[in-house]
Scaffold this motif. Structure first.
Motif, PDB file in Angstrom:
ATOM      1  N   GLU A  77       0.847  -1.044   0.123  1.00  0.00           N
ATOM      2  CA  GLU A  77      -0.069   0.004   0.111  1.00  0.00           C
ATOM      3  C   GLU A  77       0.988   1.265  -0.049  1.00  0.00           C
ATOM      4  O   GLU A  77       0.642   2.308  -0.545  1.00  0.00           O
ATOM      5  CB  GLU A  77      -1.131  -0.154   1.274  1.00  0.00           C
ATOM      6  N   ASN A  78       2.115   1.070   0.737  1.00  0.00           N
ATOM      7  CA  ASN A  78       2.895   2.266   0.750  1.00  0.00           C
ATOM      8  C   ASN A  78       3.873   2.360  -0.415  1.00  0.00           C
ATOM      9  O   ASN A  78       4.591   3.440  -0.419  1.00  0.00           O
ATOM     10  CB  ASN A  78       3.644   2.372   1.937  1.00  0.00           C
ATOM     11  N   SER A  79       3.961   1.473  -1.407  1.00  0.00           N
ATOM     12  CA  SER A  79       4.775   1.372  -2.375  1.00  0.00           C
ATOM     13  C   SER A  79       4.882   2.872  -3.277  1.00  0.00           C
ATOM     14  O   SER A  79       5.903   3.537  -3.464  1.00  0.00           O
ATOM     15  CB  SER A  79       4.696   0.194  -3.219  1.00  0.00           C
ATOM     16  N   GLU A  80       3.643   2.968  -3.543  1.00  0.00           N
ATOM     17  CA  GLU A  80       3.470   4.236  -4.577  1.00  0.00           C
ATOM     18  C   GLU A  80       4.222   5.707  -3.876  1.00  0.00           C
ATOM     19  O   GLU A  80       4.856   6.512  -4.623  1.00  0.00           O
ATOM     20  CB  GLU A  80       2.162   4.386  -5.013  1.00  0.00           C
ATOM     21  N   LEU A  81       3.701   5.653  -2.714  1.00  0.00           N
ATOM     22  CA  LEU A  81       4.461   6.776  -1.999  1.00  0.00           C
ATOM     23  C   LEU A  81       6.085   6.878  -2.013  1.00  0.00           C
ATOM     24  O   LEU A  81       6.408   7.896  -2.135  1.00  0.00           O
ATOM     25  CB  LEU A  81       3.763   6.762  -0.555  1.00  0.00           C
ATOM     26  N   GLY A  82       6.353   5.677  -1.911  1.00  0.00           N
ATOM     27  CA  GLY A  82       7.814   5.491  -1.746  1.00  0.00           C
ATOM     28  C   GLY A  82       8.187   6.239  -3.124  1.00  0.00           C
ATOM     29  O   GLY A  82       9.219   7.225  -3.113  1.00  0.00           O
ATOM     30  N   TRP A  83       7.747   5.790  -4.184  1.00  0.00           N
ATOM     31  CA  TRP A  83       8.348   6.112  -5.703  1.00  0.00           C
ATOM     32  C   TRP A  83       7.895   7.787  -5.842  1.00  0.00           C
ATOM     33  O   TRP A  83       9.052   8.311  -6.432  1.00  0.00           O
ATOM     34  CB  TRP A  83       7.513   5.341  -6.546  1.00  0.00           C
ATOM     35  N   GLU A  84       7.056   8.248  -5.198  1.00  0.00           N
ATOM     36  CA  GLU A  84       6.654   9.694  -5.388  1.00  0.00           C
ATOM     37  C   GLU A  84       7.333  10.509  -4.479  1.00  0.00           C
ATOM     38  O   GLU A  84       8.037  11.479  -5.166  1.00  0.00           O
ATOM     39  CB  GLU A  84       5.197   9.966  -4.882  1.00  0.00           C
ATOM     40  N   ASP A  85       8.030  10.268  -3.468  1.00  0.00           N
ATOM     41  CA  ASP A  85       8.477  11.123  -2.271  1.00  0.00           C
ATOM     42  C   ASP A  85      10.166  10.997  -2.261  1.00  0.00           C
ATOM     43  O   ASP A  85      10.742  12.031  -1.893  1.00  0.00           O
ATOM     44  CB  ASP A  85       7.939  11.074  -0.974  1.00  0.00           C
ATOM     45  N   TYR A  86      10.547   9.864  -2.419  1.00  0.00           N
ATOM     46  CA  TYR A  86      11.872   9.540  -2.256  1.00  0.00           C
ATOM     47  C   TYR A  86      12.956   9.439  -3.306  1.00  0.00           C
ATOM     48  O   TYR A  86      12.373   9.153  -4.234  1.00  0.00           O
ATOM     49  CB  TYR A  86      11.960   8.186  -1.356  1.00  0.00           C
ATOM     50  N   LEU A  87      14.126   9.594  -3.065  1.00  0.00           N
ATOM     51  CA  LEU A  87      15.071   9.193  -4.248  1.00  0.00           C
ATOM     52  C   LEU A  87      15.138   7.832  -4.379  1.00  0.00           C
ATOM     53  O   LEU A  87      15.247   7.095  -3.302  1.00  0.00           O
ATOM     54  CB  LEU A  87      16.424   9.845  -3.695  1.00  0.00           C
ATOM     55  N   PRO A  88      15.084   7.139  -5.197  1.00  0.00           N
ATOM     56  CA  PRO A  88      15.149   5.858  -5.843  1.00  0.00           C
ATOM     57  C   PRO A  88      16.543   5.380  -5.077  1.00  0.00           C
ATOM     58  O   PRO A  88      17.547   6.019  -5.491  1.00  0.00           O
ATOM     59  CB  PRO A  88      14.712   5.501  -6.969  1.00  0.00           C
ATOM     60  N   HIS A  89      16.519   3.837  -4.785  1.00  0.00           N
ATOM     61  CA  HIS A  89      17.915   3.088  -4.711  1.00  0.00           C
ATOM     62  C   HIS A  89      18.755   3.705  -3.489  1.00  0.00           C
ATOM     63  O   HIS A  89      19.705   3.298  -3.408  1.00  0.00           O
ATOM     64  CB  HIS A  89      18.642   3.187  -5.972  1.00  0.00           C
ATOM     65  N   LEU A  90      18.210   4.837  -2.766  1.00  0.00           N
ATOM     66  CA  LEU A  90      19.016   5.245  -1.780  1.00  0.00           C
ATOM     67  C   LEU A  90      18.311   5.286  -0.327  1.00  0.00           C
ATOM     68  O   LEU A  90      17.266   5.663  -0.306  1.00  0.00           O
ATOM     69  CB  LEU A  90      19.486   6.695  -2.007  1.00  0.00           C
TER      70      LEU A  90
END
Lengths: 248, 248
Positions: B9-22
């Motif tokens: 459920e939180n995955s999409e928020l991750g992609w939106e808000d954070y720098l990937p792979h870090l």
DNA sequence: TCAAAAGTGTTGGCCCTACACCCATGC
DNA sequence: GCATGGGTGTAGGGCCAACACTTTTGA
């Protein structure tokens, strides 16, 4: 081709092959002519210099990436490499990419991992790649202006080098196989940024019991010919486990 | 909700808000009851522990991110924080996310920046978030099994702490404002992993001239009541510029 | 009164600093 | 021979380890 076009053409490859937002910058130290030198690259078509750097392939770890970047730049394998700091300011590349489109790979926000490297000056063959039109050793007393935050990265590397002088094989990696005591002392003085007493340096170094005195002397120079030494690698590595006594 | 659903459920928020792979992982040290402790978090629904960590917002630098992560976890502001190493192995999260879909934020390859933190044990209020069902101080002699490569991250942090004992205000940040000489010695002994001679420790510490002896003693315990000291912060910081002499 | 912990004294050795002295070499 | 740089000698002081001694406290 000018640098802007080059970056535009290579942009897609960047997105495909590399981890986004992550870069590597290397401060490569070499010792020659009694001066400490750093490898710098002149940006193509621009009157500014940069530290050699690159990106991280999706299939490699940081250490592999840094080694690859330096191999491509110097032809040298198994370079002594050390991660020392991460540079992550939001505006660290500010200014440089103004005239580029936002989607260009190079214009993204990059968190850069700083590495410092120690190389035997005599074993390096510098390579000028498509993005640069010069690649040179510059004395640390005479560094040109560096792009973005590369000046801070260099500062951090030198400070780290200084702190690790008693804990890492720094002499071993910067000097050629055979060297004289005055050469070793000069290296220490440059890294530490101060004069050391000659006699005391001799005895302290010898007391560490990491040097082998050779049956040769360095002829050719004026004045008395100095003795040649080399490191006893095993003893050196062993001594580093505990670190040398500080107090230079 | 179980942890798998939560991550999905939180995955999409991750992609939106954070720098990937870090990502960021923190080794938080505290000193209490004469033992050095580390903050660990139990993964929700799993019988395994992890270091507190998180991701980097697109709008912040690493130091801001680490401070935010620790503030959310401990309620404490202005924690003493230090970046010490980057962990980038390709398979570092291998195994844990097998049953998750590949597109899930948490399953991506993450390069993790390791921070260590020093906190005054008494000023921390631990927070259990949605992804964990426990958050506890564990003695370093009694650490539970840690997820992924968090064991190596902890090892690296302790080693860094040991090396920096003479160069960073470690006592200042781990001890409460007032403390006794035996407490300080105990802290040094734990970090260094060996016994120190009492009398010599006293004199060496006092010679550094960074302590102020207070007109109080720690009453209550059995035996002779020890004197209380506090750090002279200005002198401490000043002395650290040159580092203390090594040789413990 | 006694054990244990805190604080102080003492001694010998090592390392560090500073400086002085000799040796080798090219001019 | 003389200036310069390389290598070694020496005297004084500070720090350090080790251990012994004294003081304070609660049991």
């Amino acid at each position: 081709m000018d640098i802007k076009k080059l970056m535009e053409e290579n942009s897609e490859l960047g997105w495909e092959d590399y981890l986004p937002h992550l870069s590597i910058d290397c401060v490569v130290f070499g010792f020659h002519d009694a001066t400490l030198k750093v490898l710098v690259v002149k940006i193509k078509d621009e009157n500014i210099w940069a530290l050699p750097g690159g990106y991280v392939l999706k299939t490699e770890n940081l250490s592999e990436a840094a080694n690859r970047i330096l191999r491509e730049r110097t032809g040298a394998e198994n370079i002594y490499l050390h991660q020392f700091c991460v540079f992550s300011d939001l505006n660290r590349s500010e200014g440089f990419f103004e005239k580029y489109e936002d989607a260009i790979w190079n214009k993204q926000r990059f968190i850069s991992i700083g590495f410092y490297a120690l190389v035997d000056f005599s074993r390096v063959n510098l390579v000028i790649d498509a993005f640069s039109d010069a690649c040179e050793w510059k004395s640390i007393n005479d560094l040109p202006e560096l792009i973005m935050d590369h000046g801070s990265i260099y500062d951090g590397a030198l400070e780290t080098l200084r702190k690790q002088l008693n804990h890492k094989p720094i002499g071993l990696n910067l000097l050629p196989e055979k060297f004289t005591m005055p050469e070793l002392q000069k290296l220490y003085e440059i890294i530490l940024g101060k004069k050391l007493n000659r006699g005391n340096f001799y005895r302290k170094m010898l007391r560490y019991d990491i040097l082998v005195k050779l049956d040769e002397i360095r002829k050719g120079g004026a004045h008395k010919a100095p003795d040649l030494y080399q490191f006893d690698v095993e003893k050196y590595q062993n001594a580093l486990k505990n670190g040398f006594n500080e107090g230079w």
